[in-house]
Design a protein around this motif. Structure first.
Motif, mmCIF file in Angstrom:
data_model
loop_
_atom_site.group_PDB
_atom_site.id
_atom_site.type_symbol
_atom_site.label_atom_id
_atom_site.label_comp_id
_atom_site.label_asym_id
_atom_site.label_seq_id
_atom_site.Cartn_x
_atom_site.Cartn_y
_atom_site.Cartn_z
ATOM 1 N N GLN A 238 0.810 -1.217 0.000
ATOM 2 C CA GLN A 238 0.000 0.000 0.000
ATOM 3 C C GLN A 238 0.843 1.267 0.000
ATOM 4 O O GLN A 238 0.414 2.301 -0.494
ATOM 5 N N ASP A 239 2.036 1.219 0.593
ATOM 6 C CA ASP A 239 2.864 2.417 0.691
ATOM 7 C C ASP A 239 4.274 2.005 1.098
ATOM 8 O O ASP A 239 4.457 1.047 1.852
ATOM 9 N N GLY A 240 5.268 2.698 0.550
ATOM 10 C CA GLY A 240 6.633 2.550 1.046
ATOM 11 C C GLY A 240 7.467 1.456 0.424
ATOM 12 O O GLY A 240 8.506 1.092 0.986
ATOM 13 N N GLY A 241 7.067 0.909 -0.720
ATOM 14 C CA GLY A 241 7.934 -0.043 -1.393
ATOM 15 C C GLY A 241 9.203 0.629 -1.886
ATOM 16 O O GLY A 241 9.165 1.748 -2.391
ATOM 17 N N ARG A 242 10.345 -0.038 -1.762
ATOM 18 C CA ARG A 242 11.627 0.582 -2.092
ATOM 19 C C ARG A 242 12.338 -0.185 -3.197
ATOM 20 O O ARG A 242 12.342 -1.414 -3.224
ATOM 21 N N ILE A 243 12.939 0.587 -4.095
ATOM 22 C CA ILE A 243 13.851 0.062 -5.107
ATOM 23 C C ILE A 243 15.157 0.837 -4.967
ATOM 24 O O ILE A 243 15.148 2.075 -4.925
ATOM 25 N N ILE A 244 16.283 0.135 -4.886
ATOM 26 C CA ILE A 244 17.592 0.783 -4.814
ATOM 27 C C ILE A 244 18.437 0.312 -5.992
ATOM 28 O O ILE A 244 18.480 -0.885 -6.307
ATOM 29 N N LEU A 245 19.096 1.268 -6.627
ATOM 30 C CA LEU A 245 19.883 1.002 -7.834
ATOM 31 C C LEU A 245 21.253 1.666 -7.727
ATOM 32 O O LEU A 245 21.357 2.891 -7.803
ATOM 33 N N PRO A 246 22.326 0.895 -7.574
ATOM 34 C CA PRO A 246 23.667 1.476 -7.719
ATOM 35 C C PRO A 246 23.954 1.671 -9.212
ATOM 36 O O PRO A 246 23.677 0.781 -10.027
ATOM 37 N N TYR A 247 24.524 2.815 -9.576
ATOM 38 C CA TYR A 247 24.714 3.080 -10.999
ATOM 39 C C TYR A 247 25.888 4.021 -11.233
ATOM 40 O O TYR A 247 26.349 4.717 -10.323
ATOM 41 N N ARG A 248 26.326 4.073 -12.494
ATOM 42 C CA ARG A 248 27.302 5.059 -12.989
ATOM 43 C C ARG A 248 26.735 5.619 -14.287
ATOM 44 O O ARG A 248 26.492 4.871 -15.234
ATOM 45 N N ALA A 249 26.511 6.935 -14.341
ATOM 46 C CA ALA A 249 25.917 7.536 -15.545
ATOM 47 C C ALA A 249 25.830 9.042 -15.366
ATOM 48 O O ALA A 249 26.100 9.574 -14.289
ATOM 49 N N VAL A 250 25.434 9.710 -16.449
ATOM 50 C CA VAL A 250 25.034 11.116 -16.361
ATOM 51 C C VAL A 250 23.560 11.178 -15.984
ATOM 52 O O VAL A 250 23.192 11.775 -14.979
ATOM 53 N N SER A 251 22.717 10.547 -16.775
ATOM 54 C CA SER A 251 21.285 10.564 -16.473
ATOM 55 C C SER A 251 20.765 9.153 -16.255
ATOM 56 O O SER A 251 21.298 8.177 -16.786
ATOM 57 N N VAL A 252 19.708 9.070 -15.434
ATOM 58 C CA VAL A 252 19.018 7.812 -15.173
ATOM 59 C C VAL A 252 17.559 7.987 -15.576
ATOM 60 O O VAL A 252 16.898 8.944 -15.146
ATOM 61 N N ASN A 253 17.064 7.082 -16.395
ATOM 62 C CA ASN A 253 15.681 7.094 -16.853
ATOM 63 C C ASN A 253 15.022 5.790 -16.425
ATOM 64 O O ASN A 253 15.672 4.743 -16.380
#
Length: 349
Positions: A238-253
């Motif tokens: 219902q609320d508060g689901g989390r996604i975490i993504l380590p990345y290297r970039a200029v922009s993230v889409n």
């Protein structure tokens, strides 16, 4: 004349498979186009490389339509929701696309051209031969020179303007493109979920977020209740689901949708009292405006967020340079679906 950019006249353009056409009063055919130079672009409205190519295609349409060029986009959808005519029509409005578009939902034209990637451009001369093709974004000046060469083959006396300057600084000579995090898909068919629990296809599952030291690039990680679909990863709490993504970039889409069910999207069946909101954090902090993507807004508390009102690609992050960070998304509404992450990496030195 840059005829060295053109391939020999050996392979004829295939005729178009039947399908729905947009931005034109009648279907176009190989025969009706004979005598014109044709630029065919295979694209998808959720593809970052396709979207970055669109301003050049529109500019070439404006520059050369009166000089014998016909630009045609063939929309081959990567995800089920992109098969919707209404969604593609909305994309045409958002990206100011004036030239004809053929919907290739069954990939019949993709197969006829033996196409392999989004975006790919094919240049056909006035006699119907494929004389040039280019996969991916970039090579804009080379493509325009090939267009001019094909137009001069059609009419040696046609007046042509100078080749356009790059429309973005990072497209200009001297820009540096680093190797970013690769495109990551969220659904179980091609997914990059890094949680030890793995995917539970079609059934909601409680995912435990791994510790920071256990999270690595090339994967995304989930915390909360999620349902894995073939193409997407949908928040089932219902609320508060989390996604975490380590990345290297200029922009993230991110390709996001209000729902993983295209029928629900088409009928607008989302609850009206719960906004389809996702908070966007970087390294544990709200995004500073200098790092916010084009689709970010700030609430009264200064939290950076995105409203997922229709299925499309959303620009979440646009860093000042090529940087390494950890992106966190906090899903505040049931049913919101993640399909993919894409990245850009070119900077001006």
């Amino acid at each position: 004349m840059d005829t060295d950019l053109l391939d020999p006249p050996v392979v004829h353009m295939p005729d178009f498979a039947p399908g729905e056409w947009l931005n034109t009063d009648r279907p176009l055919t190989r025969e009706s186009l004979r005598g014109r130079v044709v630029l065919v672009d295979f694209w998808d409205y959720t593809c970052i490389n396709c979207l970055r190519t669109l301003p050049y295609l529109t500019a070439w349409h404006e520059r050369y339509a009166q000089r014998g060029l016909v630009v045609i986009g063939i929309h081959a959808p990567e995800f089920r929701f992109a098969r919707s005519r209404a969604q593609v029509e909305q994309a045409l409005v958002e990206h100011h696309i004036p030239y004809p578009i053929l919907l290739d939902n069954e990939y019949a034209n993709w197969d006829r051209f033996a196409n392999r990637a989004w975006p790919t451009k094919y240049l056909i001369d006035h006699e119907g031969y494929i004389r040039y093709h280019s996969e991916g974004e970039g090579y804009y000046q080379e493509t325009e020179r090939a267009i001019q060469a094909a137009l001069r083959l059609r009419d040696p006396h046609v007046p042509l303007p100078p080749i356009m300057s790059p429309l973005r600084p990072e497209d200009a000579p001297g820009a540096v493109c680093y190797r970013p995090t690769p495109e990551l898909y969220a659904g179980y068919e091609r997914g990059a979920l890094g949680n030890a629990e793995g995917y539970a296809a079609g059934s909601p599952l409680v995912y435990e977020m791994p510790y920071h030291t256990e999270r690595v690039e090339r994967f995304f990680y989930a915390g909360g209740i999620w349902r894995a679909e073939r193409e997407s990863f949908a928040f089932a709490g219902q609320d508060g689901g989390r996604i975490i993504l380590p990345y290297r970039a200029v922009s993230v889409n991110a390709v996001l949708s209000p729902s993983a069910d295209p029928v629900e999207v088409a009928l607008g069946l989302r609850p009206k009292d719960v906004p389809p909101l996702i908070e966007v954090w970087q390294d544990g902090e709200p995004l500073p405006p200098t790092h916010a993507g084009a689709d970010i807004f700030y609430d009264r508390a200064g939290i950076s967020a995105v409203l997922v009102e229709r299925p499309r690609m959303y620009e979440l992050i646009h860093n000042p340079g090529f940087e390494a960070h950890e992106l966190e998304l906090v899903f505040r509404a049931h049913g919101l679906a993640l399909y993919a992450f894409t990245f850009t990496s070119c900077v001006v030195k």
